[in-house]
Design a protein around this motif. Structure first.
Motif, PDB file in Angstrom:
ATOM      1  N   LEU A   4       0.843  -1.196   0.000  1.00 31.84           N
ATOM      2  CA  LEU A   4       0.000   0.000   0.000  1.00 31.84           C
ATOM      3  C   LEU A   4       0.876   1.243   0.000  1.00 31.84           C
ATOM      4  CD1 LEU A   4      -2.739  -0.921   2.658  1.00 31.84           C
ATOM      5  CD2 LEU A   4      -2.891  -1.068   0.167  1.00 31.84           C
ATOM      6  N   MET A   5       0.567   2.180  -0.855  1.00 27.42           N
ATOM      7  CA  MET A   5       1.271   3.468  -0.812  1.00 27.42           C
ATOM      8  C   MET A   5       0.416   4.571  -1.420  1.00 27.42           C
ATOM      9  SD  MET A   5       4.330   3.149  -3.637  1.00 27.42           S
ATOM     10  CE  MET A   5       5.233   1.852  -2.833  1.00 27.42           C
ATOM     11  N   THR A   6       0.789   5.815  -1.092  1.00 25.63           N
ATOM     12  CA  THR A   6       0.075   6.957  -1.665  1.00 25.63           C
ATOM     13  C   THR A   6       0.640   7.248  -3.058  1.00 25.63           C
ATOM     14  OG1 THR A   6       1.651   8.572  -0.817  1.00 25.63           O
ATOM     15  CG2 THR A   6      -0.203   8.022   0.617  1.00 25.63           C
ATOM     16  N   GLY A   7      -0.059   8.073  -3.814  1.00 21.89           N
ATOM     17  CA  GLY A   7       0.436   8.491  -5.123  1.00 21.89           C
ATOM     18  C   GLY A   7       1.776   9.190  -5.011  1.00 21.89           C
ATOM     19  N   ASN A   8       1.926  10.030  -3.983  1.00 19.30           N
ATOM     20  CA  ASN A   8       3.207  10.720  -3.798  1.00 19.30           C
ATOM     21  C   ASN A   8       4.325   9.740  -3.470  1.00 19.30           C
ATOM     22  OD1 ASN A   8       2.323  13.259  -4.389  1.00 19.30           O
ATOM     23  ND2 ASN A   8       2.384  14.044  -2.289  1.00 19.30           N
ATOM     24  N   GLU A   9       4.021   8.738  -2.632  1.00 14.94           N
ATOM     25  CA  GLU A   9       5.042   7.728  -2.330  1.00 14.94           C
ATOM     26  C   GLU A   9       5.418   6.954  -3.580  1.00 14.94           C
ATOM     27  OE1 GLU A   9       3.925   6.953   2.386  1.00 14.94           O
ATOM     28  OE2 GLU A   9       2.993   5.719   0.841  1.00 14.94           O
ATOM     29  N   ALA A  10       4.419   6.706  -4.430  1.00 16.38           N
ATOM     30  CA  ALA A  10       4.681   6.002  -5.685  1.00 16.38           C
ATOM     31  C   ALA A  10       5.566   6.848  -6.603  1.00 16.38           C
ATOM     32  CB  ALA A  10       3.370   5.660  -6.381  1.00 16.38           C
ATOM     33  N   ALA A  11       5.343   8.164  -6.621  1.00 19.13           N
ATOM     34  CA  ALA A  11       6.161   9.056  -7.453  1.00 19.13           C
ATOM     35  C   ALA A  11       7.613   9.029  -6.969  1.00 19.13           C
ATOM     36  CB  ALA A  11       5.616  10.479  -7.406  1.00 19.13           C
ATOM     37  N   ALA A  12       7.788   9.120  -5.637  1.00 15.19           N
ATOM     38  CA  ALA A  12       9.143   9.107  -5.075  1.00 15.19           C
ATOM     39  C   ALA A  12       9.810   7.758  -5.335  1.00 15.19           C
ATOM     40  CB  ALA A  12       9.096   9.402  -3.575  1.00 15.19           C
ATOM     41  N   MET A  13       9.033   6.666  -5.229  1.00 18.02           N
ATOM     42  CA  MET A  13       9.593   5.335  -5.471  1.00 18.02           C
ATOM     43  C   MET A  13       9.963   5.165  -6.933  1.00 18.02           C
ATOM     44  SD  MET A  13      10.610   2.567  -4.196  1.00 18.02           S
ATOM     45  CE  MET A  13      10.013   2.543  -2.505  1.00 18.02           C
ATOM     46  N   SER A  33       5.380  15.687   0.174  1.00 19.76           N
ATOM     47  CA  SER A  33       5.890  14.383   0.623  1.00 19.76           C
ATOM     48  C   SER A  33       6.777  13.711  -0.427  1.00 19.76           C
ATOM     49  CB  SER A  33       4.750  13.471   1.075  1.00 19.76           C
ATOM     50  OG  SER A  33       3.742  13.398   0.101  1.00 19.76           O
ATOM     51  N   ILE A  34       6.697  14.112  -1.694  1.00 23.20           N
ATOM     52  CA  ILE A  34       7.634  13.576  -2.699  1.00 23.20           C
ATOM     53  C   ILE A  34       9.036  14.108  -2.398  1.00 23.20           C
ATOM     54  CG2 ILE A  34       8.248  13.454  -5.142  1.00 23.20           C
ATOM     55  CD1 ILE A  34       5.339  13.883  -5.868  1.00 23.20           C
ATOM     56  N   ALA A  35       9.130  15.430  -2.194  1.00 25.17           N
ATOM     57  CA  ALA A  35      10.434  16.043  -1.896  1.00 25.17           C
ATOM     58  C   ALA A  35      10.999  15.460  -0.595  1.00 25.17           C
ATOM     59  CB  ALA A  35      10.281  17.561  -1.787  1.00 25.17           C
ATOM     60  N   GLU A  36      10.141  15.276   0.413  1.00 22.76           N
ATOM     61  CA  GLU A  36      10.591  14.726   1.702  1.00 22.76           C
ATOM     62  C   GLU A  36      11.139  13.315   1.544  1.00 22.76           C
ATOM     63  OE1 GLU A  36       7.538  17.002   4.801  1.00 22.76           O
ATOM     64  OE2 GLU A  36       7.122  14.951   4.170  1.00 22.76           O
ATOM     65  N   LYS A  37      10.402  12.463   0.835  1.00 23.06           N
ATOM     66  CA  LYS A  37      10.828  11.066   0.646  1.00 23.06           C
ATOM     67  C   LYS A  37      12.190  11.019  -0.036  1.00 23.06           C
ATOM     68  CE  LYS A  37       7.862   7.970   2.061  1.00 23.06           C
ATOM     69  NZ  LYS A  37       8.262   6.867   2.927  1.00 23.06           N
ATOM     70  N   LEU A  38      12.334  11.808  -1.124  1.00 22.30           N
ATOM     71  CA  LEU A  38      13.589  11.762  -1.892  1.00 22.30           C
ATOM     72  C   LEU A  38      14.751  12.328  -1.079  1.00 22.30           C
ATOM     73  CD1 LEU A  38      12.155  12.692  -5.374  1.00 22.30           C
ATOM     74  CD2 LEU A  38      13.144  10.498  -4.716  1.00 22.30           C
ATOM     75  N   ALA A  39      14.480  13.359  -0.283  1.00 23.17           N
ATOM     76  CA  ALA A  39      15.524  13.916   0.586  1.00 23.17           C
ATOM     77  C   ALA A  39      15.957  12.848   1.592  1.00 23.17           C
ATOM     78  CB  ALA A  39      15.003  15.162   1.299  1.00 23.17           C
ATOM     79  N   GLY A  40      14.988  12.086   2.113  1.00 21.06           N
ATOM     80  CA  GLY A  40      15.293  11.010   3.062  1.00 21.06           C
ATOM     81  C   GLY A  40      16.146   9.924   2.414  1.00 21.06           C
ATOM     82  N   TYR A  41      15.765   9.500   1.211  1.00 21.25           N
ATOM     83  CA  TYR A  41      16.550   8.465   0.516  1.00 21.25           C
ATOM     84  C   TYR A  41      17.994   8.901   0.340  1.00 21.25           C
ATOM     85  CZ  TYR A  41      12.028   6.478  -1.100  1.00 21.25           C
ATOM     86  OH  TYR A  41      10.772   5.934  -1.184  1.00 21.25           O
ATOM     87  N   CYS A 135      -1.782  10.723 -15.181  1.00 20.31           N
ATOM     88  CA  CYS A 135      -1.910   9.428 -14.507  1.00 20.31           C
ATOM     89  C   CYS A 135      -3.233   9.323 -13.759  1.00 20.31           C
ATOM     90  CB  CYS A 135      -0.766   9.231 -13.513  1.00 20.31           C
ATOM     91  SG  CYS A 135       0.851   9.244 -14.294  1.00 20.31           S
ATOM     92  N   GLU A 136      -3.718   8.077 -13.646  1.00 22.96           N
ATOM     93  CA  GLU A 136      -4.974   7.843 -12.916  1.00 22.96           C
ATOM     94  C   GLU A 136      -4.744   7.220 -11.544  1.00 22.96           C
ATOM     95  OE1 GLU A 136      -7.695   5.022 -14.822  1.00 22.96           O
ATOM     96  OE2 GLU A 136      -8.570   4.664 -12.854  1.00 22.96           O
ATOM     97  N   THR A 137      -3.741   6.318 -11.444  1.00 20.33           N
ATOM     98  CA  THR A 137      -3.532   5.560 -10.205  1.00 20.33           C
ATOM     99  C   THR A 137      -2.083   5.679  -9.738  1.00 20.33           C
ATOM    100  OG1 THR A 137      -2.837   3.568 -11.369  1.00 20.33           O
ATOM    101  CG2 THR A 137      -5.212   3.825 -10.987  1.00 20.33           C
ATOM    102  N   ALA A 138      -1.841   5.274  -8.480  1.00 20.88           N
ATOM    103  CA  ALA A 138      -0.477   5.274  -7.944  1.00 20.88           C
ATOM    104  C   ALA A 138       0.416   4.328  -8.753  1.00 20.88           C
ATOM    105  CB  ALA A 138      -0.492   4.862  -6.473  1.00 20.88           C
ATOM    106  N   GLN A 139      -0.178   3.203  -9.197  1.00 21.61           N
ATOM    107  CA  GLN A 139       0.583   2.259 -10.028  1.00 21.61           C
ATOM    108  C   GLN A 139       1.048   2.941 -11.310  1.00 21.61           C
ATOM    109  OE1 GLN A 139       0.900  -1.436  -9.289  1.00 21.61           O
ATOM    110  NE2 GLN A 139       2.637  -0.790 -10.517  1.00 21.61           N
ATOM    111  N   GLU A 140       0.151   3.687 -11.926  1.00 20.56           N
ATOM    112  CA  GLU A 140       0.523   4.379 -13.166  1.00 20.56           C
ATOM    113  C   GLU A 140       1.629   5.389 -12.917  1.00 20.56           C
ATOM    114  OE1 GLU A 140      -2.529   6.151 -15.549  1.00 20.56           O
ATOM    115  OE2 GLU A 140      -3.799   4.369 -15.454  1.00 20.56           O
ATOM    116  N   VAL A 141       1.558   6.072 -11.786  1.00 20.94           N
ATOM    117  CA  VAL A 141       2.593   7.065 -11.469  1.00 20.94           C
ATOM    118  C   VAL A 141       3.944   6.366 -11.351  1.00 20.94           C
ATOM    119  CG1 VAL A 141       3.423   8.692  -9.732  1.00 20.94           C
ATOM    120  CG2 VAL A 141       0.996   8.646 -10.313  1.00 20.94           C
TER     121      VAL A 141
END
Lengths: 381, 185
Positions: A4-13, A33-41, A135-141
């Motif tokens: 399970l993840m959010t669209g933003n988490e999917a973008a960062a992933m 949260s995209i910028a935060e995730k990538l900064a964390g990585y 995009c429509e879904t987190a998977q698509e992102v």
């Protein structure tokens, strides 16, 4: 593996798995949260990228341009006003033929301030020379990010990946997480033919004659024209590895339907839910547009052939013009056979809810009319 | 499809509660979708989180108006017209209150459950300086009131998602599951 993840988490992933070497982003709701995730990585050294902290979106795009010129794979993400602040440099990145990939979390432009989604932020970048994929879904992102790099680095043009604020960025949903090895196989490191290198100096973006500029713009159009075929090739390769694909235009329930609801982004998901319950009885199908630039004219003509009408539901507005997708669909269908009338409907601006009941009232209304309306319709709130 | 609304006050963990439930339902093989109410949320103000679960893929992208279940971290939110908008006589509710309300229009909802989640949270010292953290207790109460999800999945989701005091939070869910009662006519 499904998780399970959010669209933003999917973008960062998706960005993480594409192994960017330079990341520069400035936080803005709902992209933060995209910028935060990538900064964390990068801080935890889970990826080898350099994260450049910047004081504005203009600087973020400038850093991406510099990074891309040096031959690096670069990533940035923003939203609404942030994207508008990048505008001048989006022209620059496209003109310099740099394969920058940018995720934009769609959000209304101020004034008044609003956090909800509509697509005026990205559609205002229509003429910059950036490709646009919705995009429509987190998977698509997640899937679109590595595919966008494959496309950008071949076409040598920037790609804007557009995802709806909150309705996608903040929804937690199942995503099939690819293996890093598979992504590496799909997307090898970037190889730039020309790059900024003190040992092999070139001038980038210098002054040119009118003739050279004219020729370069013509090349840009030719490469845009070639992008749909390139995307199909990339899709075939992606499907072989991941058993999924993301065509520029997708249809649902169009067989036996004479009315097509044409839309993009998360609105397509709500249309699917409506069709599942009431599509067959109402004779309606869905045409979901992933690509906006280049505009997928050929695919669109093919899927709409024989339709009584194309009802374009726009989550955007060109004041004085109407629905932006509707205008482009009209232009794309012009001159085809007997002609397919286009009905333009505005809905969902600022993230206002569009539900299956709204869609049903729209379809019922259109079915009851003797003549299809040429004026822009507004979905009730 | 089951649609659930979880409402509390900003800072009480309604969003985390909806994510714990989503993870547990997902582990049970259901498709899920969880999302917060959007906007500039503030600590102490009424907030909501939402959850959909279905055996089939969920493609809907809009708010939940008529929830099948409403979980209230504070029972006084029953009188809040914004939080209760869209509730119908087929909605069931799970309320944080020590005993059933004395004067209550029973016909407002299909089923009414209550649990002393604040008492459980206080005994386990799950609190901030200003209020008790009842989200994990309310998740446990919902699981056993609805019968939609098993406590093993809830315990694993709590362990995976709750950032602090995992043991106490898992206990809170467990105790609330045992103590939740249905209001009978």
């Amino acid at each position: 593996m499904k998780t399970l993840m959010t669209g933003n988490e999917a973008a960062a992933m998706g960005a993480r798995m594409s192994r960017p070497q330079v990341i520069a982003a400035y936080p803005i709701t709902p992209q933060t949260s995209i910028a935060e995730k990538l900064a964390g990585y990068t801080a935890r050294k889970e990826i080898e990228a350099r994260y450049i902290k910047v004081e504005s979106e203009t600087s973020a795009m400038a850093a991406c341009i510099g990074g891309s010129l040096s031959g690096a794979r670069v990533f940035t993400a923003t939203s609404s006003q942030g994207l508008a602040l990048m505008h001048e440099l989006l022209h620059w990145a496209a003109g310099a033929r740099l394969p920058v990939v940018l995720v934009n979390v769609n959000r209304s432009m101020a004034a008044p301030w609003s956090l909800g989604v509509d697509h005026n932020d990205t559609l205002s970048q229509r003429d910059t020379g950036c490709l646009q994929i919705y995009c429509e879904t987190a998977q698509e992102v997640l899937d679109t990010v590595p595919m966008a790099y494959a496309l950008a680095e071949k076409a040598l043009l920037p790609v804007l990946i557009c995802m709806d604020g909150f309705l996608l960025s903040h929804y937690t949903e199942p995503v099939d997480l690819p293996n890093q090895e598979d992504v590496d196989r799909f997307l090898p490191r970037r190889r730039a033919d020309y790059r900024m290198d003190p040992n092999r100096p070139f001038t980038f973006g210098g002054g040119v004659s009118a003739e050279v500029l004219y020729g370069l713009r013509r090349r840009m159009q030719q490469d845009m024209d070639a992008a749909p075929a390139l995307w199909e090739k990339i899709n075939r390769r992606f499907r072989k590895i991941f058993a999924r694909s993301l065509p520029a235009v997708e249809t649902h329930g169009m067989e036996g339907s004479d009315l097509a609801l044409v839309t993009n982004g998360t609105m397509a998901g709500t249309v699917k839910a409506y069709l599942r319950d009431r599509g067959a009885e109402k004779g309606v199908g869905l045409v979901k547009m992933r690509f906006f630039r280049p505009f997928p004219t050929e695919s669109l003509r093919k899927v709409l052939e024989g339709c009584r009408a194309a009802v374009v539901v726009d989550r955007d507005l060109s004041p004085g013009g109407g629905g932006i997708f509707a205008q482009e669909v009209r232009a794309a269908l012009h001159g085809t056979g007997p002609g397919i009338p286009v009905v333009s409907v505005i809905g969902g601006l600022g993230g206002v809810d569009v539900t299956p009941d709204h869609l049903d009232r729209l379809v019922t209304d259109l079915r009851s009319r003797r003549e299809l309306p040429f004026e822009t319709l507004w979905m009730e709130v | 499809m089951v649609e659930i609304r979880i409402s509390g006050r900003g800072g009480q963990g309604a969003v985390l509660a909806s994510q714990i439930l989503a993870a547990a339902l997902f582990e049970n093989g259901l498709q899920v979708q969880s999302f917060p109410s959007f906007g500039a949320e503030r600590r102490g103000a009424p907030v909501s989180a939402f959850l959909r679960a279905d055996p089939e893929e969920i493609t809907l992208r809009c708010g939940i108006l008529h929830a099948d279940w409403i979980v209230l971290f504070e029972a006084d939110l029953l009188d809040n017209p914004v939080i209760m908008a869209g509730a119908t006589p087929s909605t069931s509710v799970v309320l944080n209150m020590p005993r059933p309300p004395e004067k209550f229009d029973r016909s407002r909802f299909q089923r009414i459950f209550f649990v002393d989640a604040s008492g459980i949270a206080e005994r386990l010292r799950l609190r901030t300086t200003s209020f008790s953290i009842v989200n994990t207790a309310m998740v446990g109460a919902f699981a056993c009131a609805s019968g939609l999800v098993d406590m093993g999945s809830i315990a694993r989701a709590v362990q995976a998602l709750v950032p602090v005091k995992r043991e106490e939070n898992a206990r809170a869910a467990e105790e609330a599951c045992e103590q939740v009662r249905e209001m009978v006519a």
